[in-house]
Structure formats: structure tokens, C-alpha cells
Scaffold this motif. Structure first.
Motif, mmCIF file in Angstrom:
data_model
loop_
_atom_site.group_PDB
_atom_site.id
_atom_site.type_symbol
_atom_site.label_atom_id
_atom_site.label_comp_id
_atom_site.label_asym_id
_atom_site.label_seq_id
_atom_site.Cartn_x
_atom_site.Cartn_y
_atom_site.Cartn_z
ATOM 1 N N GLY A 127 0.743 -1.206 0.061
ATOM 2 C CA GLY A 127 0.176 0.031 -0.011
ATOM 3 C C GLY A 127 0.933 1.432 -0.024
ATOM 4 O O GLY A 127 0.662 2.144 -0.945
ATOM 5 N N ALA A 128 1.848 1.251 0.718
ATOM 6 C CA ALA A 128 2.900 2.556 1.055
ATOM 7 C C ALA A 128 3.537 2.457 -0.316
ATOM 8 O O ALA A 128 3.882 3.683 -1.151
ATOM 9 C CB ALA A 128 3.730 2.146 2.113
ATOM 10 N N LEU A 129 4.084 1.394 -0.893
ATOM 11 C CA LEU A 129 4.742 1.389 -2.217
ATOM 12 C C LEU A 129 3.913 1.905 -3.412
ATOM 13 O O LEU A 129 4.437 2.863 -4.239
ATOM 14 C CB LEU A 129 5.257 -0.037 -2.583
ATOM 15 C CG LEU A 129 6.056 -0.104 -3.740
ATOM 16 C CD1 LEU A 129 7.278 0.740 -3.669
ATOM 17 C CD2 LEU A 129 6.437 -1.577 -4.044
ATOM 18 N N TYR A 130 2.716 1.546 -3.300
ATOM 19 C CA TYR A 130 1.490 2.154 -4.276
ATOM 20 C C TYR A 130 1.505 3.522 -4.454
ATOM 21 O O TYR A 130 1.422 4.252 -5.380
ATOM 22 C CB TYR A 130 0.428 1.430 -4.161
ATOM 23 C CG TYR A 130 -0.916 2.033 -4.930
ATOM 24 C CD1 TYR A 130 -0.876 1.915 -6.346
ATOM 25 C CD2 TYR A 130 -1.730 2.981 -4.430
ATOM 26 C CE1 TYR A 130 -1.920 2.517 -7.006
ATOM 27 C CE2 TYR A 130 -2.851 3.416 -4.705
ATOM 28 C CZ TYR A 130 -2.790 3.167 -6.320
ATOM 29 O OH TYR A 130 -4.010 3.935 -6.764
ATOM 30 N N LEU A 131 1.423 4.122 -3.144
ATOM 31 C CA LEU A 131 1.361 5.669 -2.793
ATOM 32 C C LEU A 131 2.650 6.322 -3.590
ATOM 33 O O LEU A 131 2.673 7.377 -3.996
ATOM 34 C CB LEU A 131 1.140 5.868 -1.401
ATOM 35 C CG LEU A 131 -0.504 5.357 -1.155
ATOM 36 C CD1 LEU A 131 -0.429 5.829 0.595
ATOM 37 C CD2 LEU A 131 -1.448 6.202 -1.546
ATOM 38 N N SER A 132 3.657 5.632 -3.153
ATOM 39 C CA SER A 132 5.059 6.470 -3.629
ATOM 40 C C SER A 132 4.913 6.249 -5.409
ATOM 41 O O SER A 132 5.596 7.299 -5.717
ATOM 42 C CB SER A 132 6.321 5.613 -3.169
ATOM 43 O OG SER A 132 6.361 5.587 -1.653
ATOM 44 N N MET A 133 4.484 5.268 -5.766
ATOM 45 C CA MET A 133 4.398 5.206 -7.267
ATOM 46 C C MET A 133 3.665 6.113 -7.977
ATOM 47 O O MET A 133 3.954 6.451 -8.875
ATOM 48 C CB MET A 133 4.060 3.740 -7.705
ATOM 49 C CG MET A 133 5.089 2.601 -7.181
ATOM 50 S SD MET A 133 4.358 0.942 -7.535
ATOM 51 C CE MET A 133 4.359 0.496 -9.215
ATOM 52 N N LYS A 134 2.553 6.443 -7.144
ATOM 53 C CA LYS A 134 1.675 7.601 -7.523
ATOM 54 C C LYS A 134 2.085 8.919 -7.502
ATOM 55 O O LYS A 134 1.632 9.835 -7.934
ATOM 56 C CB LYS A 134 0.133 7.351 -7.137
ATOM 57 C CG LYS A 134 -0.469 6.065 -7.397
ATOM 58 C CD LYS A 134 -1.682 6.194 -7.079
ATOM 59 C CE LYS A 134 -2.603 7.214 -7.420
ATOM 60 N NZ LYS A 134 -4.091 7.439 -6.926
ATOM 61 N N ASP A 135 3.085 9.120 -6.659
ATOM 62 C CA ASP A 135 3.592 10.577 -6.435
ATOM 63 C C ASP A 135 3.763 11.252 -7.695
ATOM 64 O O ASP A 135 4.198 10.949 -8.601
ATOM 65 C CB ASP A 135 4.992 10.578 -5.507
ATOM 66 C CG ASP A 135 5.195 11.701 -5.022
ATOM 67 O OD1 ASP A 135 6.056 12.608 -5.821
ATOM 68 O OD2 ASP A 135 4.753 12.224 -3.855
ATOM 69 N N THR A 136 3.359 12.564 -7.819
ATOM 70 C CA THR A 136 3.119 13.375 -9.051
ATOM 71 C C THR A 136 4.782 13.689 -9.068
ATOM 72 O O THR A 136 4.996 14.008 -10.530
ATOM 73 C CB THR A 136 2.370 14.539 -8.707
ATOM 74 O OG1 THR A 136 2.805 15.480 -7.654
ATOM 75 C CG2 THR A 136 0.832 14.286 -8.764
ATOM 76 N N GLU A 137 5.633 13.699 -8.418
ATOM 77 C CA GLU A 137 6.861 14.299 -8.698
ATOM 78 C C GLU A 137 7.910 13.282 -8.903
ATOM 79 O O GLU A 137 8.861 13.086 -9.814
ATOM 80 C CB GLU A 137 7.303 15.435 -7.608
ATOM 81 C CG GLU A 137 6.516 16.764 -7.499
ATOM 82 C CD GLU A 137 7.112 17.731 -6.439
ATOM 83 O OE1 GLU A 137 8.080 17.340 -5.659
ATOM 84 O OE2 GLU A 137 6.434 18.680 -6.466
ATOM 85 N N LYS A 138 7.845 12.393 -7.583
ATOM 86 C CA LYS A 138 8.894 11.239 -7.736
ATOM 87 C C LYS A 138 8.381 9.889 -8.186
ATOM 88 O O LYS A 138 9.145 8.795 -8.256
ATOM 89 C CB LYS A 138 9.572 11.104 -6.203
ATOM 90 C CG LYS A 138 10.304 12.333 -5.828
ATOM 91 C CD LYS A 138 10.708 12.346 -4.447
ATOM 92 C CE LYS A 138 11.427 13.470 -4.217
ATOM 93 N NZ LYS A 138 12.002 13.542 -2.754
ATOM 94 N N GLY A 139 7.135 9.773 -8.606
ATOM 95 C CA GLY A 139 6.653 8.392 -8.769
ATOM 96 C C GLY A 139 6.693 8.359 -10.265
ATOM 97 O O GLY A 139 7.510 9.045 -11.150
ATOM 98 N N ILE A 140 5.892 7.046 -10.928
ATOM 99 C CA ILE A 140 6.248 6.613 -12.078
ATOM 100 C C ILE A 140 5.019 7.725 -12.986
ATOM 101 O O ILE A 140 4.048 7.917 -12.621
ATOM 102 C CB ILE A 140 5.454 5.478 -12.323
ATOM 103 C CG1 ILE A 140 6.343 4.214 -11.613
ATOM 104 C CG2 ILE A 140 5.110 5.037 -13.745
ATOM 105 C CD1 ILE A 140 5.698 2.891 -11.499
#
Length: 350
Positions: A127-140
């Protein structure tokens, strides 16, 4: 003593007799779950005891129906609930699991902030990894990709996912990345887009996730859609879905004709600024859309007839075309959050 209330809100529940899906006001207590037809009802339609129950999430018994979890009681009765979006489902699941664990250990439910160490793939918090992946600046980065005369909007490639996992040191190598990406896919944090990625999920490939530039994926609440040989009219119609989702959830909406209130799932997008509303029981196409550019949104203390309203937490949207929409949030805090988000979208979105 009365059981402590832990969480409450709208969820869609599958009926036990007719197997239809209907929105319910759900209340999680320390010892069970009560569900009501309406938030204002005093008597619940039913109660699910949590002692000895098990929880399954994600529950994939219903194909395209997403964000479903299942509670199985000691009498082997299954109860299915569907959340409006992924983070909402995970919050319910987290609290229900903790409530069950507290019952087993004879403890009181209490919230604690915990940090999980991410050292090995087995300990990764998806869940935490998913939120990081969605980050508008540092995500995918979400892209519009073209393949086989189709345009896939708000998606990314399989090898980009693995590249991101490796570069962010979430995994040690691409093989580990493939295993984590497969887990994200199985848990519903990623969705396949296109024939190649869908075939892999269906079992025609060795691994459900593909480390491949031709395999496309998307986040389940990203606003993804696919265009194929669209006419000019289709492009205009789909323009309203191109905006980034900034807020979503269930609200009560008053009908324009009968003035009755129904639970609807709302998705707020900006640039262009639209508020789409759906049947929360699972319809893919929106029931309607509110263009927010130039709108006015305020809290109200009276209904559309000018009389003092008995309902709480009402707010009104008046569009640039002077169409009035009356909505009701579950709490004063939620109403304030929706008003602020809509105000921002109306000013910045086209």
C-alpha cells in the motif's frame, strides 16, 4: 458499556438473498459491523459479529468489480463490501483486521502509528509502495501511449515499473522487481491495459507481470481510458475524462426532478475541471457530469425550497450555466474538504 465506534461511511454491500449490490451506511464497532439503509436510520438492517470471523482482501470473486473485500463469519456466512477507491478499501480492511485481532487477544482497539521496515521483498508494504509510485513528482510518470491504432491514456509500460522499483532501491534487481510488480498486480494496485498485459494476467504467459516496453499498465483510479479511431465528437466527449483525479468518494445527491436523495460515487478531476457521478453499485459509465469551470460552491443551511433543512452537512454547486446541485457529506469535515477541493478545481481547471 457501548462498543466503541471505530469507523463509519458509505460502502456498497452485496445482498444475502437477492445478490444485488446496494450502497449502505456501514459502522465498524469493536465487536461487529452494523449496516444501515440510510445514515439517518436508528435501527441497522443487519449486524456482522467479528469474533472468529476472517477477512479476505482483495476479493476477486466478481470479475470487474474492484475494491471488494469479504468477511466470513464463524457460521460460514460470506458478506461482501465494495469501497469507492483503493485507499478507502485498505483503510477499512486495516481497521477490521485490527478489530478481529483485538477480540482474539482480549484487548481494546487503539490506534498506533507503526513503521514497517522495507529490507526484503517479503516485508514490503504494498500500500505504501503504491502511494509512492503515484507521487506526482517522484513516482511513475503516466503517459499517453499508442499501439495497434489505439491510444492508451494515463498509463505506463511494464519495464518502466521495474526501472522505477530498481532506481528507488525498493528492490535489489529486476527479478525481485518482477516479483513485487506481480504482487502489486495481484492485489489490484496495478491494472493491465492492452492485449499483451491482459494475456499475461489471464495465464497465457509465464509471469502475470511483464517487464516489457510493449506491456501497458495503469493505476486503478487514474482516469485511464483507451481511444480507438475516435471521431471528433468522441474526442470532445472524452476530453472531460483527461483531468487528473484529485478527490473521490460517496456523497448523497438530490435529484433534479423528484428531489429525492440517493448515494452516488463522485470523482473530481481538474484540468479540465469536472465532477462525475456514478451508481456506486458498479456501473462503469457516469450518470452525469458537472462542469466546474466558473462554478460557485458553498455550504447551505436550507434546502432548495428555502426551508430550514433537517439534513446536515449540505453544500451546493451552482455552475456557470446556473444549474444547481445539492449534495450532502457524511460529516462537517468531509463537507469542508469537498468544498475546498471543488473550489481549487474550478479556479485552475479549464
Amino acid at each position: 458499556m457501548e462498543p466503541k465506534q471505530i469507523r463509519e461511511g458509505y460502502l456498497v454491500k452485496r445482498g444475502s438473498v437477492f445478490s444485488t449490490w446496494k450502497p449502505m451506511w456501514v459502522v465498524l464497532l469493536e465487536d461487529g459491523i452494523e449496516f444501515y439503509k440510510k445514515k439517518s436510520d436508528n435501527t441497522p438492517k443487519g449486524m456482522i459479529p467479528l469474533k472468529g470471523s476472517t477477512l479476505t482482501s482483495p476479493c476477486q470473486d466478481f470479475g470487474k468489480r474492484m475494491f471488494v473485500f469479504k468477511i466470513t463469519t464463524t457460521k460460514q456466512q460470506d458478506h461482501f463490501f465494495q469501497a469507492a477507491f483503493l485507499e478507502e478499501r485498505d483503510a477499512w480492511v486495516r481497521d477490521i483486521k485490527k478489530a478481529i485481532k483485538c477480540i482474539e487477544g482480549g484487548q481494546k482497539f487503539a490506534r498506533k502509528s507503526t513503521r514497517r521496515s522495507i529490507r526484503l521483498p517479503e516485508t514490503i508494504d504494498l500500500g505504501a509502495l503504491y502511494l509512492s509510485m503515484k507521487d506526482t513528482e517522484k513516482g511513475i510518470k503516466e503517459l499517453n501511449l499508442e499501439k495497434d491504432k489505439k491510444i492508451f491514456n494515463h498509463c505506463f509500460t511494464g519495464n518502466c515499473v521495474i526501472d522505477w522499483l530498481v532506481s528507488n532501491q525498493s528492490v535489489r534487481n529486476r527479478q525481485e522487481g518482477l516479483m513485487i510488480a506481480s504482487s502489486l498486480l495481484n492485489e489490484g494496485y496495478l491494472q493491465p491495459a492492452g492485449d499483451m498485459s491482459k494475456s499475461a494476467v489471464d495465464g497465457t504467459a509465464e509471469n502475470p507481470f511483464l517487464d516489457n516496453p510493449d506491456a501497458f499498465y495503469y493505476f486503478p483510479d487514474s482516469g485511464f481510458f483507451c481511444e480507438e479511431n475516435s471521431s471528433d465528437d468522441d474526442v470532445i466527449l472524452k476530453e472531460e475524462f483527461r483531468g487528473v483525479i484529485i478527490k473521490q468518494g460517496c456523497l448523497l445527491k438530490q435529484g433534479h426532478r423528484r428531489k429525492n436523495w440517493k448515494v452516488r460515487k463522485f470523482i473530481l478531476r481538474e484540468d479540465p475541471a469536472y465532477l462525475h457521478y456514478y451508481d456506486p453499485a458498479g456501473a462503469e459509465d457516469p450518470l452525469g457530469a458537472i462542469h466546474l469551470r466558473g462554478c460557485v460552491v458553498t455550504s447551505v443551511e436550507s434546502n432548495s425550497n428555502g426551508r430550514k433543512s433537517e439534513e446536515e452537512n449540505l453544500f451546493e454547486i451552482i455552475t456557470a450555466d446556473e444549474v444547481h446541485y445539492f449534495l450532502q457529506a457524511a460529516s462537517a469535515k468531509e463537507r469542508t474538504e469537498w468544498i475546498k477541493a471543488i473550489q481549487v478545481a474550478s479556479r485552475t481547471g479549464k
